[in-house]
Motif scaffolding. Structure first.
Motif, PDB file in Angstrom:
ATOM      1  N   LEU A  60       7.513 -34.587 -15.129  1.00 39.35           N
ATOM      2  CA  LEU A  60       6.460 -34.980 -14.191  1.00 39.35           C
ATOM      3  C   LEU A  60       6.918 -36.117 -13.287  1.00 39.35           C
ATOM      4  O   LEU A  60       6.653 -36.112 -12.077  1.00 39.35           O
ATOM      5  CB  LEU A  60       5.204 -35.396 -14.972  1.00 39.35           C
ATOM      6  N   ILE A  61       7.624 -37.074 -13.880  1.00 37.32           N
ATOM      7  CA  ILE A  61       8.126 -38.193 -13.074  1.00 37.32           C
ATOM      8  C   ILE A  61       9.111 -37.694 -12.029  1.00 37.32           C
ATOM      9  O   ILE A  61       9.057 -38.088 -10.856  1.00 37.32           O
ATOM     10  CB  ILE A  61       8.772 -39.256 -13.981  1.00 37.32           C
ATOM     11  N   ALA A  62      10.018 -36.778 -12.439  1.00 27.65           N
ATOM     12  CA  ALA A  62      10.993 -36.227 -11.502  1.00 27.65           C
ATOM     13  C   ALA A  62      10.301 -35.455 -10.382  1.00 27.65           C
ATOM     14  O   ALA A  62      10.684 -35.543  -9.211  1.00 27.65           O
ATOM     15  CB  ALA A  62      11.972 -35.314 -12.239  1.00 27.65           C
ATOM     16  N   PHE A  63       9.244 -34.701 -10.755  1.00 21.97           N
ATOM     17  CA  PHE A  63       8.504 -33.940  -9.742  1.00 21.97           C
ATOM     18  C   PHE A  63       7.854 -34.852  -8.722  1.00 21.97           C
ATOM     19  O   PHE A  63       7.960 -34.643  -7.510  1.00 21.97           O
ATOM     20  CB  PHE A  63       7.442 -33.072 -10.431  1.00 21.97           C
ATOM     21  N   PHE A  64       7.169 -35.894  -9.220  1.00 23.06           N
ATOM     22  CA  PHE A  64       6.481 -36.799  -8.300  1.00 23.06           C
ATOM     23  C   PHE A  64       7.470 -37.584  -7.436  1.00 23.06           C
ATOM     24  O   PHE A  64       7.211 -37.831  -6.255  1.00 23.06           O
ATOM     25  CB  PHE A  64       5.576 -37.749  -9.079  1.00 23.06           C
ATOM     26  N   LEU A  65       8.608 -37.959  -8.014  1.00 23.14           N
ATOM     27  CA  LEU A  65       9.616 -38.668  -7.225  1.00 23.14           C
ATOM     28  C   LEU A  65      10.196 -37.763  -6.141  1.00 23.14           C
ATOM     29  O   LEU A  65      10.357 -38.174  -4.986  1.00 23.14           O
ATOM     30  CB  LEU A  65      10.732 -39.181  -8.137  1.00 23.14           C
ATOM     31  N   ALA A  66      10.520 -36.508  -6.515  1.00 24.07           N
ATOM     32  CA  ALA A  66      11.059 -35.564  -5.534  1.00 24.07           C
ATOM     33  C   ALA A  66      10.034 -35.279  -4.443  1.00 24.07           C
ATOM     34  O   ALA A  66      10.366 -35.213  -3.248  1.00 24.07           O
ATOM     35  CB  ALA A  66      11.469 -34.266  -6.224  1.00 24.07           C
ATOM     36  N   ASN A  67       8.773 -35.113  -4.844  1.00 25.12           N
ATOM     37  CA  ASN A  67       7.716 -34.850  -3.864  1.00 25.12           C
ATOM     38  C   ASN A  67       7.569 -36.020  -2.907  1.00 25.12           C
ATOM     39  O   ASN A  67       7.357 -35.834  -1.702  1.00 25.12           O
ATOM     40  CB  ASN A  67       6.403 -34.589  -4.588  1.00 25.12           C
ATOM     41  N   TYR A  68       7.714 -37.235  -3.451  1.00 26.47           N
ATOM     42  CA  TYR A  68       7.553 -38.418  -2.605  1.00 26.47           C
ATOM     43  C   TYR A  68       8.712 -38.572  -1.615  1.00 26.47           C
ATOM     44  O   TYR A  68       8.492 -38.771  -0.412  1.00 26.47           O
ATOM     45  CB  TYR A  68       7.454 -39.664  -3.477  1.00 26.47           C
ATOM     46  N   PHE A  69       9.951 -38.462  -2.136  1.00 29.15           N
ATOM     47  CA  PHE A  69      11.114 -38.734  -1.295  1.00 29.15           C
ATOM     48  C   PHE A  69      11.458 -37.588  -0.352  1.00 29.15           C
ATOM     49  O   PHE A  69      12.000 -37.824   0.735  1.00 29.15           O
ATOM     50  CB  PHE A  69      12.327 -39.054  -2.177  1.00 29.15           C
ATOM     51  N   PHE A  70      11.148 -36.341  -0.750  1.00 29.53           N
ATOM     52  CA  PHE A  70      11.535 -35.198   0.084  1.00 29.53           C
ATOM     53  C   PHE A  70      10.385 -34.599   0.889  1.00 29.53           C
ATOM     54  O   PHE A  70      10.614 -33.768   1.767  1.00 29.53           O
ATOM     55  CB  PHE A  70      12.163 -34.100  -0.786  1.00 29.53           C
ATOM     56  N   TYR A  71       9.144 -35.013   0.593  1.00 27.37           N
ATOM     57  CA  TYR A  71       8.015 -34.438   1.321  1.00 27.37           C
ATOM     58  C   TYR A  71       7.070 -35.516   1.855  1.00 27.37           C
ATOM     59  O   TYR A  71       6.883 -35.633   3.068  1.00 27.37           O
ATOM     60  CB  TYR A  71       7.249 -33.479   0.409  1.00 27.37           C
ATOM     61  N   GLU A  72       6.498 -36.299   0.938  1.00 33.63           N
ATOM     62  CA  GLU A  72       5.495 -37.262   1.372  1.00 33.63           C
ATOM     63  C   GLU A  72       6.086 -38.360   2.263  1.00 33.63           C
ATOM     64  O   GLU A  72       5.524 -38.665   3.320  1.00 33.63           O
ATOM     65  CB  GLU A  72       4.828 -37.897   0.141  1.00 33.63           C
TER      66      GLU A  72
END
Length: 327
Positions: free
Chosen positions: A125-137
């Protein structure tokens, strides 16, 4: 008073000494073993624990059992074991299942079995949220921030600067007035968040400024393998003919200059090095005759574009339209 000394000269052990403490522990362990022995022979217990006589008989039998194993157990230890069995002293009673404390205790005890899965899920979950933040949000936020800055700072500044430059370069006041209109439209678009419209106004002012600053001569193309004039039948009016001279812009350094030309047949503006300027039929006839005489067009220069002017000054009659493609 001195401590009693045994016959071998050593001090006798007391309950408070390390040896005495070890002796107490041994007594407890033996008592627990007695209880365990009794539990494994429930029939013997049920039969012998009914009265004091049978209780004494039970202790006797226990003594014989241990004696048979080569273990001498004092009577007070055997009695303590029987008493402990009666009191359920060494019986483990599990806590009720429904209690929250019991459930928490079980979770704690089994933490190594479910903990690795929980850690894996948490890490995922942490990896998902980090990836979502850095690559999308974050890219979206940065893009939105850049657009907002362009609308509120960059474009308004460019529009005002270009309008001022156009007014300064233009020899005709009408050019400056037109630039102000374009600027006002661009500023309103930027204020309303219409990025494409605001950019279009800026680009229009840039094109106008480039046209004003340009200085060149317009010359008829007269090279081998290239046409100098042509005629076409417009699609909108098949009964009519349009006549064109193929021209190019020559700068003060003698080099051909690319120009932005509106193609009247497509309605699109293109940047080209040669274009066909629409003229009267007689102009095309005269140029053809001049070229047929000796292969050279004597009066090849047909216009001048001075700095500060938007449009060139023609030395021949022109109709105003042009095309960029004819081959």
């Amino acid at each position: 008073m001195t401590d009693p000394i045994s016959q071998d000269g050593n001090h006798s052990s007391t309950d408070d000494s390390p040896i005495g403490g070890q002796s107490k522990l041994n007594d407890i362990m033996i008592a627990m073993d007695v209880v365990d022995t009794l539990r494994h022979d429930r029939k013997l217990v049920d039969r012998e624990l009914n009265d004091d006589v049978r209780r004494d008989d039970l202790i006797k039998r226990l003594r014989e059992i241990y004696h048979g194993q080569g273990i001498e157990v004092p009577d007070h230890i055997l009695e303590e074991g029987v008493k402990a069995l009666e009191e359920d002293r060494f019986v483990y009673t599990p806590p009720p299942e429904g209690r929250v404390s019991t459930r928490l205790a079980k979770l704690y005890v089994t933490r190594w079995s479910w903990g690795r899965y929980a850690i894996g899920i948490a890490a995922g979950l942490i990896a998902f949220f980090l990836a979502n933040y850095f690559f999308y949000e974050r890219p979206r936020a940065l893009e939105a921030e850049a657009v907002q800055r362009e609308l509120t700072v960059t474009l308004p500044k460019e529009l005002r600067s270009l309008a001022s430059a156009v007014a300064s370069e233009g020899a005709d006041q009408a050019v400056g007035a037109k630039a102000q209109q374009v600027t006002k439209a661009g500023l309103n678009a930027a204020k309303s968040g219409e990025l494409a419209t605001a950019r279009a106004s800026r680009d229009e002012l840039k094109t106008t400024l480039d046209q004003l600053r340009a200085s060149y001569s317009i010359r008829i193309v007269n090279r081998e393998g290239e046409v100098s004039g042509l005629w076409r039948i417009p699609q909108a009016n098949p009964d009519a003919y349009n006549f064109y001279l193929v021209v190019e812009a020559i700068g003060s350094d003698g080099k051909v200059m690319p120009r932005s030309v509106l193609n009247e047949e497509t309605g699109k503006r293109e940047t080209v090095t040669t274009w066909a300027q629409r003229v009267d039929r007689q102009v095309l006839v005269d140029v053809k005759a001049d070229k047929d005489d000796d292969g050279i067009i004597q009066n090849a220069t047909v216009g001048q574009k001075a700095r500060g002017q938007l449009e060139p000054t023609w030395t021949i009659p022109v109709a105003g339209g042009a095309i960029t493609r004819w081959k």
